[in-house]
Each structure stands twice: as structure tokens, then as C-alpha cells.
Design a protein around this motif. Structure first.
Motif, PDB file in Angstrom:
ATOM      1  N   ASN A  84      22.630  -6.355  -6.420  1.00  0.00           N
ATOM      2  CA  ASN A  84      24.098  -6.284  -6.341  1.00  0.00           C
ATOM      3  C   ASN A  84      24.575  -6.496  -4.913  1.00  0.00           C
ATOM      4  N   LYS A  85      23.830  -5.976  -3.932  1.00  0.00           N
ATOM      5  CA  LYS A  85      24.176  -6.209  -2.525  1.00  0.00           C
ATOM      6  C   LYS A  85      24.049  -7.698  -2.198  1.00  0.00           C
ATOM      7  N   ALA A  86      22.999  -8.334  -2.722  1.00  0.00           N
ATOM      8  CA  ALA A  86      22.825  -9.771  -2.505  1.00  0.00           C
ATOM      9  C   ALA A  86      24.021 -10.536  -3.063  1.00  0.00           C
ATOM     10  N   ILE A  87      24.484 -10.128  -4.243  1.00  0.00           N
ATOM     11  CA  ILE A  87      25.620 -10.796  -4.880  1.00  0.00           C
ATOM     12  C   ILE A  87      26.912 -10.539  -4.107  1.00  0.00           C
ATOM     13  N   GLU A  88      27.045  -9.372  -3.513  1.00  0.00           N
ATOM     14  CA  GLU A  88      28.223  -9.115  -2.669  1.00  0.00           C
ATOM     15  C   GLU A  88      28.294 -10.125  -1.532  1.00  0.00           C
ATOM     16  N   ILE A  89      27.126 -10.463  -1.000  1.00  0.00           N
ATOM     17  CA  ILE A  89      27.062 -11.408   0.120  1.00  0.00           C
ATOM     18  C   ILE A  89      27.216 -12.846  -0.372  1.00  0.00           C
ATOM     19  N   ASP A  90      26.571 -13.167  -1.514  1.00  0.00           N
ATOM     20  CA  ASP A  90      26.647 -14.512  -2.082  1.00  0.00           C
ATOM     21  C   ASP A  90      26.928 -14.420  -3.578  1.00  0.00           C
ATOM     22  N   PRO A  91      28.206 -14.377  -3.962  1.00  0.00           N
ATOM     23  CA  PRO A  91      28.563 -14.242  -5.371  1.00  0.00           C
ATOM     24  C   PRO A  91      28.189 -15.442  -6.232  1.00  0.00           C
ATOM     25  N   THR A  92      27.737 -16.526  -5.619  1.00  0.00           N
ATOM     26  CA  THR A  92      27.355 -17.718  -6.393  1.00  0.00           C
ATOM     27  C   THR A  92      25.855 -17.788  -6.652  1.00  0.00           C
ATOM     28  N   SER A  93      25.135 -16.713  -6.375  1.00  0.00           N
ATOM     29  CA  SER A  93      23.684 -16.718  -6.526  1.00  0.00           C
ATOM     30  C   SER A  93      23.269 -16.430  -7.972  1.00  0.00           C
ATOM     31  N   ALA A  94      23.073 -17.472  -8.727  1.00  0.00           N
ATOM     32  CA  ALA A  94      22.697 -17.340 -10.139  1.00  0.00           C
ATOM     33  C   ALA A  94      21.393 -16.572 -10.301  1.00  0.00           C
ATOM     34  N   ILE A  95      20.446 -16.797  -9.431  1.00  0.00           N
ATOM     35  CA  ILE A  95      19.140 -16.146  -9.566  1.00  0.00           C
ATOM     36  C   ILE A  95      19.266 -14.627  -9.468  1.00  0.00           C
ATOM     37  N   ASP A  96      20.198 -14.141  -8.672  1.00  0.00           N
ATOM     38  CA  ASP A  96      20.365 -12.702  -8.547  1.00  0.00           C
ATOM     39  C   ASP A  96      20.985 -12.099  -9.806  1.00  0.00           C
ATOM     40  N   TYR A  97      21.946 -12.793 -10.417  1.00  0.00           N
ATOM     41  CA  TYR A  97      22.481 -12.317 -11.695  1.00  0.00           C
ATOM     42  C   TYR A  97      21.375 -12.292 -12.750  1.00  0.00           C
ATOM     43  N   ALA A  98      20.576 -13.347 -12.789  1.00  0.00           N
ATOM     44  CA  ALA A  98      19.477 -13.393 -13.763  1.00  0.00           C
ATOM     45  C   ALA A  98      18.452 -12.300 -13.479  1.00  0.00           C
ATOM     46  N   SER A  99      18.194 -12.039 -12.224  1.00  0.00           N
ATOM     47  CA  SER A  99      17.244 -10.983 -11.873  1.00  0.00           C
ATOM     48  C   SER A  99      17.772  -9.608 -12.280  1.00  0.00           C
ATOM     49  N   ILE A 100      19.067  -9.400 -12.130  1.00  0.00           N
ATOM     50  CA  ILE A 100      19.657  -8.154 -12.625  1.00  0.00           C
ATOM     51  C   ILE A 100      19.455  -8.080 -14.133  1.00  0.00           C
ATOM     52  N   GLY A 101      19.639  -9.196 -14.808  1.00  0.00           N
ATOM     53  CA  GLY A 101      19.393  -9.242 -16.252  1.00  0.00           C
ATOM     54  C   GLY A 101      17.980  -8.818 -16.603  1.00  0.00           C
ATOM     55  N   SER A 102      17.012  -9.277 -15.840  1.00  0.00           N
ATOM     56  CA  SER A 102      15.614  -8.912 -16.107  1.00  0.00           C
ATOM     57  C   SER A 102      15.381  -7.419 -15.906  1.00  0.00           C
ATOM     58  N   ASN A 103      16.008  -6.852 -14.883  1.00  0.00           N
ATOM     59  CA  ASN A 103      15.873  -5.412 -14.645  1.00  0.00           C
ATOM     60  C   ASN A 103      16.547  -4.608 -15.757  1.00  0.00           C
ATOM     61  N   LEU A 104      17.721  -5.058 -16.192  1.00  0.00           N
ATOM     62  CA  LEU A 104      18.404  -4.391 -17.302  1.00  0.00           C
ATOM     63  C   LEU A 104      17.581  -4.491 -18.583  1.00  0.00           C
ATOM     64  N   ARG A 105      16.951  -5.629 -18.794  1.00  0.00           N
ATOM     65  CA  ARG A 105      16.067  -5.804 -19.955  1.00  0.00           C
ATOM     66  C   ARG A 105      14.958  -4.762 -19.927  1.00  0.00           C
ATOM     67  N   GLU A 106      14.353  -4.586 -18.764  1.00  0.00           N
ATOM     68  CA  GLU A 106      13.260  -3.616 -18.636  1.00  0.00           C
ATOM     69  C   GLU A 106      13.751  -2.185 -18.857  1.00  0.00           C
ATOM     70  N   LEU A 107      15.013  -1.935 -18.567  1.00  0.00           N
ATOM     71  CA  LEU A 107      15.594  -0.608 -18.784  1.00  0.00           C
ATOM     72  C   LEU A 107      16.060  -0.415 -20.233  1.00  0.00           C
ATOM     73  N   GLY A 108      15.908  -1.462 -21.046  1.00  0.00           N
ATOM     74  CA  GLY A 108      16.313  -1.368 -22.447  1.00  0.00           C
ATOM     75  C   GLY A 108      17.794  -1.596 -22.675  1.00  0.00           C
ATOM     76  N   LYS A 109      18.509  -2.059 -21.673  1.00  0.00           N
ATOM     77  CA  LYS A 109      19.943  -2.329 -21.772  1.00  0.00           C
ATOM     78  C   LYS A 109      20.136  -3.809 -22.118  1.00  0.00           C
ATOM     79  N   LEU A 110      19.799  -4.133 -23.358  1.00  0.00           N
ATOM     80  CA  LEU A 110      19.689  -5.530 -23.762  1.00  0.00           C
ATOM     81  C   LEU A 110      21.018  -6.275 -23.748  1.00  0.00           C
ATOM     82  N   GLU A 111      22.096  -5.652 -24.220  1.00  0.00           N
ATOM     83  CA  GLU A 111      23.390  -6.342 -24.220  1.00  0.00           C
ATOM     84  C   GLU A 111      23.875  -6.606 -22.797  1.00  0.00           C
ATOM     85  N   ASP A 112      23.659  -5.631 -21.914  1.00  0.00           N
ATOM     86  CA  ASP A 112      24.027  -5.834 -20.510  1.00  0.00           C
ATOM     87  C   ASP A 112      23.163  -6.920 -19.878  1.00  0.00           C
ATOM     88  N   ALA A 113      21.897  -6.966 -20.258  1.00  0.00           N
ATOM     89  CA  ALA A 113      20.996  -7.999 -19.748  1.00  0.00           C
ATOM     90  C   ALA A 113      21.474  -9.378 -20.170  1.00  0.00           C
TER      91      ALA A 113
END
Length: 145
Positions: A84-113
Motif C-alpha cells: 500500500n505504501k508502494a501504491i501511495e508513491i506510484d498509484p499506477t503500479s499494477a504489480i503492487d495491486y496484484a501482489s496485494i491480491g495475492s496476499n489477500l488470497r492467502e488470508l482467505g479474503k477471496l472477494e477482496d483479492a
């Protein structure tokens, strides 16, 4: 990138011992962390990156790599905070949004992922792993209903 990670690590640590200029300190620590990550020493890389963030709290790459290393050590909440800090600095970073998705997936938060993977795909439609994860997670959610 030339298969000389251990030698590079020695050289970067020598640079650190020489006392780099304040404006170079974060970059030296980032390179040390990159070497440690490449060697699979994620916890040590995290410590270096935390010091790099202290030296330069506005450097995108520190947060991006920190998120990756936290993910590798199954510290998903910490990874999300770093990304999220990375995205604050570069809001156009698709890889960081996808990486957050992967972390949410691992936490079982599938819809958020799925939402994060879709955000990544809205920025970079070519991000294949995000698309694959959306399909897999939708399948899991549809099966669970």
C-alpha cells in the motif's frame, strides 16, 4: 543478475561500512536486501529494507521489495501494508495491486483479492498471473455457493 550475488553482497556491505553519503544510504541498503532476497534470506532482506525505508521513506522500490519479502515469509498483513505504501508513491503500479491480491488470497479474503487483481488488470491488462488468479478464485467462490 550475473550469478555473482554473494560477491555483490560482499561489495555492497563494504560500501555500507565506508559510510555512504546520506542520499546514497537507502540505495546501498536496497541492493544489500536484493542480494539477500536472491539468496533466499528473506528475513535478513526485510531488516535491510526497513533500514532503507528509514533512510528514504519516499523510495518506491523499498516498499515493493519489502512486500515481496513479507509475502515469502507468510507475513501477509505486513506485505499488504508495504505494498500500500508502494501504491501511495506510484498509484499506477499494477504489480503492487496484484501482489496485494495475492496476499489477500492467502488470508482467505477471496472477494477482496479478486478486486485487487481486477484493479491491476485495469492498469495492465497483460498481467497474466492476475487474470489467472481472478478465474481461479471466481471458480472457488462459485463452487463454495
Amino acid at each position: 543478475g550475473e550469478g555473482m550475488t554473494e560477491e555483490a553482497l560482499v561489495r555492497f556491505r563494504e560500501s555500507l561500512a565506508l559510510g555512504p553519503a546520506p542520499e546514497d544510504l537507502a540505495r546501498v541498503r536496497f541492493y544489500i536486501a536484493t542480494c539477500l532476497k536472491d539468496l533466499g534470506s528473506y528475513d535478513a532482506a526485510i531488516k535491510e529494507l526497513q533500514m532503507a525505508v528509514q533512510a528514504d521513506p519516499k523510495e518506491y522500490s523499498n516498499y515493493n521489495l519489502l512486500g515481496f519479502c513479507f509475502y515469502q515469509t507468510c507475513k501477509y498483513e505486513e506485505a499488504i501494508r508495504a505494498l500500500n505504501k508502494a501504491i501511495e508513491i506510484d498509484p499506477t503500479s499494477a504489480i503492487d495491486y496484484a501482489s496485494i491480491g495475492s496476499n489477500l488470497r492467502e488470508l482467505g479474503k477471496l472477494e477482496d483479492a479478486i478486486a485487487m487483481y481486477n484493479m491491476a488488470l485495469s492498469i495492465d491488462p497483460g498481467l497474466a498471473f492476475a487474470r489467472e488468479n481472478v478465474m481461479k478464485l471466481k471458480e472457488v467462490l462459485n463452487t463454495a455457493v
